[in-house]
Design an enzyme around this catalytic site. Sequence first.
Site, PDB file in Angstrom:
ATOM      1  N   GLN A  57       0.851  -1.193   0.000  1.00 45.24           N
ATOM      2  CA  GLN A  57       0.000   0.000   0.000  1.00 45.24           C
ATOM      3  C   GLN A  57       0.888   1.246   0.000  1.00 45.24           C
ATOM      4  OE1 GLN A  57      -3.401   1.053   0.912  1.00 45.24           O
ATOM      5  NE2 GLN A  57      -2.725   3.142   1.271  1.00 45.24           N
ATOM      6  N   THR A  58       0.573   2.212  -0.860  1.00 44.48           N
ATOM      7  CA  THR A  58       1.341   3.457  -0.835  1.00 44.48           C
ATOM      8  C   THR A  58       0.489   4.626  -1.314  1.00 44.48           C
ATOM      9  OG1 THR A  58       3.340   4.579  -1.635  1.00 44.48           O
ATOM     10  CG2 THR A  58       2.281   3.037  -3.149  1.00 44.48           C
ATOM     11  N   ARG A  59       0.808   5.815  -0.794  1.00 45.07           N
ATOM     12  CA  ARG A  59       0.163   7.050  -1.255  1.00 45.07           C
ATOM     13  C   ARG A  59       1.214   8.087  -1.643  1.00 45.07           C
ATOM     14  NH1 ARG A  59       0.910   9.276   4.127  1.00 45.07           N
ATOM     15  NH2 ARG A  59       0.846  11.432   3.396  1.00 45.07           N
TER      16      ARG A  59
ATOM     17  N   HIS B 131      10.675   5.275  -3.752  1.00 47.93           N
ATOM     18  CA  HIS B 131      12.091   5.469  -4.053  1.00 47.93           C
ATOM     19  C   HIS B 131      12.827   4.149  -3.808  1.00 47.93           C
ATOM     20  CE1 HIS B 131      11.184   9.672  -4.568  1.00 47.93           C
ATOM     21  NE2 HIS B 131      10.648   9.721  -3.366  1.00 47.93           N
TER      22      HIS B 131
ATOM     23  N   HIS C 174      11.838   1.979  -0.761  1.00 50.46           N
ATOM     24  CA  HIS C 174      10.572   1.266  -0.917  1.00 50.46           C
ATOM     25  C   HIS C 174      10.741   0.058  -1.838  1.00 50.46           C
ATOM     26  CE1 HIS C 174       9.500   5.586  -0.260  1.00 50.46           C
ATOM     27  NE2 HIS C 174       8.756   5.040   0.671  1.00 50.46           N
TER      28      HIS C 174
ATOM     29  N   ARG D 184       6.409   0.752   9.135  1.00 52.38           N
ATOM     30  CA  ARG D 184       6.412   1.689  10.262  1.00 52.38           C
ATOM     31  C   ARG D 184       5.356   2.772  10.051  1.00 52.38           C
ATOM     32  NH1 ARG D 184       8.751   6.366  12.050  1.00 52.38           N
ATOM     33  NH2 ARG D 184       9.692   6.335  14.125  1.00 52.38           N
TER      34      ARG D 184
ATOM     35  N   ARG E  47     -17.203  40.009  -6.229  1.00 51.05           N
ATOM     36  CA  ARG E  47     -18.637  40.081  -5.951  1.00 51.05           C
ATOM     37  C   ARG E  47     -19.401  40.594  -7.172  1.00 51.05           C
ATOM     38  NH1 ARG E  47     -22.054  38.233  -1.865  1.00 51.05           N
ATOM     39  NH2 ARG E  47     -20.774  37.739  -0.063  1.00 51.05           N
TER      40      ARG E  47
ATOM     41  N   ILE F  35     -12.676  39.488   2.690  1.00 52.05           N
ATOM     42  CA  ILE F  35     -12.676  39.525   4.160  1.00 52.05           C
ATOM     43  C   ILE F  35     -12.360  38.124   4.692  1.00 52.05           C
ATOM     44  CG2 ILE F  35     -14.128  39.858   6.209  1.00 52.05           C
ATOM     45  CD1 ILE F  35     -15.591  42.084   4.645  1.00 52.05           C
ATOM     46  N   ALA F  36     -13.019  37.100   4.134  1.00 59.44           N
ATOM     47  CA  ALA F  36     -12.797  35.689   4.509  1.00 59.44           C
ATOM     48  C   ALA F  36     -12.794  35.520   6.028  1.00 59.44           C
ATOM     49  CB  ALA F  36     -11.489  35.181   3.906  1.00 59.44           C
TER      50      ALA F  36
END
Length: 570
Positions: free
Chosen positions: A196-198, A202, A205, A291, A436, A476-477
């Site tokens: 499994q990897t996201r 390299h 791995h 890990r 706006r 403004i956020a």
Amino acid sequence: MQAEYNAHGGTLKQLYLSEEEAKLAKETAKSLLSWDLTHRQICDIELLLNGGFSPLEGFLTQQDYQSVLDKMRLANGVLWPMPVTLDVSAKFAEQIELGDEIALRDEEGVIIAIMQVSDRWQPNKAEEAEKIFGANDQTHPAVSYLFNQAGEIYLGGKLKGVSTPSHYDFKALRDTPAELQDKFKKWGWNKVVAFQTRNPMHRAHQELTFRAAKQVEANLLIQPVVGMTKPGDIDHFSRVRCYEHLVKHYPEQTTTLSLLPLAMRMGGPREAVWHAIIRKNYGCTHFIVGRDHAGPGKNAQGEDFYGPYDAQNLMNEFKDELGIEMVPFQMMVYVKERAEYQPVDNVQEGETVLNISGTEFRRRLAEGLEIPDWFSYSEVVSELRKRYPARHKQGVTVFFTGLSGSGKSTIANALLNKLMELGDRSITLLDGDVVRKHLSSELGFSKEHRNLNIQRIGYVASEITKNGGIAICAPIAPYRSTRREVREMIAPLGGFIEVHVATSLEVCEQRDRKGLYAKAREGIIKEFTGISDPYEVPENPELIIDTVNCTPDEAAQRIILKLESMGYIK
């Protein structure tokens, strides 16, 4: 419908209707209430329908949901560690009676499935965060999603699959569980270890996966997640191109690459068990757990959410009923004297360990620095350099936030002119009032509409940033959650610098050229930020500017220096 399939691995619950049934269902769906699935829900429903989430036959009922929270099991006692729920708005849920059928559609309105709603409830999200992720801490991406993006109400019920979610990319690498099981059977792969990897892979791995497969005398499946991963991760298009290069470095006919449309939760130990169940459904016999498997990083106190080997420990608890065997692995490190990778516990006293952290690797990419051959393959590095050029060639968004009258627009204009003077990139100013007028003229000033206006600004800025330009945004956020959403939208595509123009309310009222504050005080203007509606002060902006002690020219120069120090301009 709900056909059972058993070719090479476990029993699959495939929920698709027959071609004739699906045709009739599409006609029926025209009269049903429809819910447009979110990105995460599309990922979930694909794995529900194709059997990747077997034994589930739909979104969890309330009883199953609570049992998963409390016991990591469905109500019938079957091991299942992660809630898979259909979250909707309260407004939508109010229109539904239990027993009703609803049409579930993708973003383009294509019918994906019909769901019979058996359950409807309002979850205790704090309880879900604590029990599933170990902490009610919004530093955790799944907890943040739970509180800031997920709907208020959960629906449960069985699904009838009408059509498969559309994918136009890497079609040759997309296999359903049944298809992958059939491939393994055809190739004579009786033992298959999944990885499994996201992240890009390299040399460490490659060494880890090669050793794992060799250790259990199995073939290797590299199955990266291409659904949803951690916000800020490298896009899956770039990663898959890297994996395609990497697979060539394994012995022939030993390794295959297939993509998993999973929406990760970054749930550490529980997620490791979930991933193992999914890989069993895909026909794998072994699963590598390394890990800090599926760990999201640090919590609000700066500590790891999960221990480095918590996932391995939890996997061991359920080893007798999982139906797939764990291959535990330690971190691999490069030993200079031996010129090879070794598990970290195999390093002898006096030997030199070389390592480049993920942070350091990203820094080297951003600054165009050398990446040594012992760390990665040249083809992988070249692929990543194409997607992530040196920082001064990337796009960037400068996002101002502050009260009305704080000086945002004035500073933004000054910054625009100073950057135009440099002349090395296209620059766009997205001022709150101007947006706006041209982009959000139909919106009012309710909280919902103000959020929508900021989301539109964020989307435009993300496109500018993605294409290497500089976007200057000056709304403004007022709400932290919306600003966080904009940051998460833009940060994976380039730079994001939040500038809090921290001019006080008193000073802003004194400057009130349009008389807006006076009208707000009199109640003529409703929901006015700072008077009748709160302004949520940014917690960790890149820059804070108070215009009482700073001219627009000086403020713009401070931002230029910040951009320069971060490497976005030379």
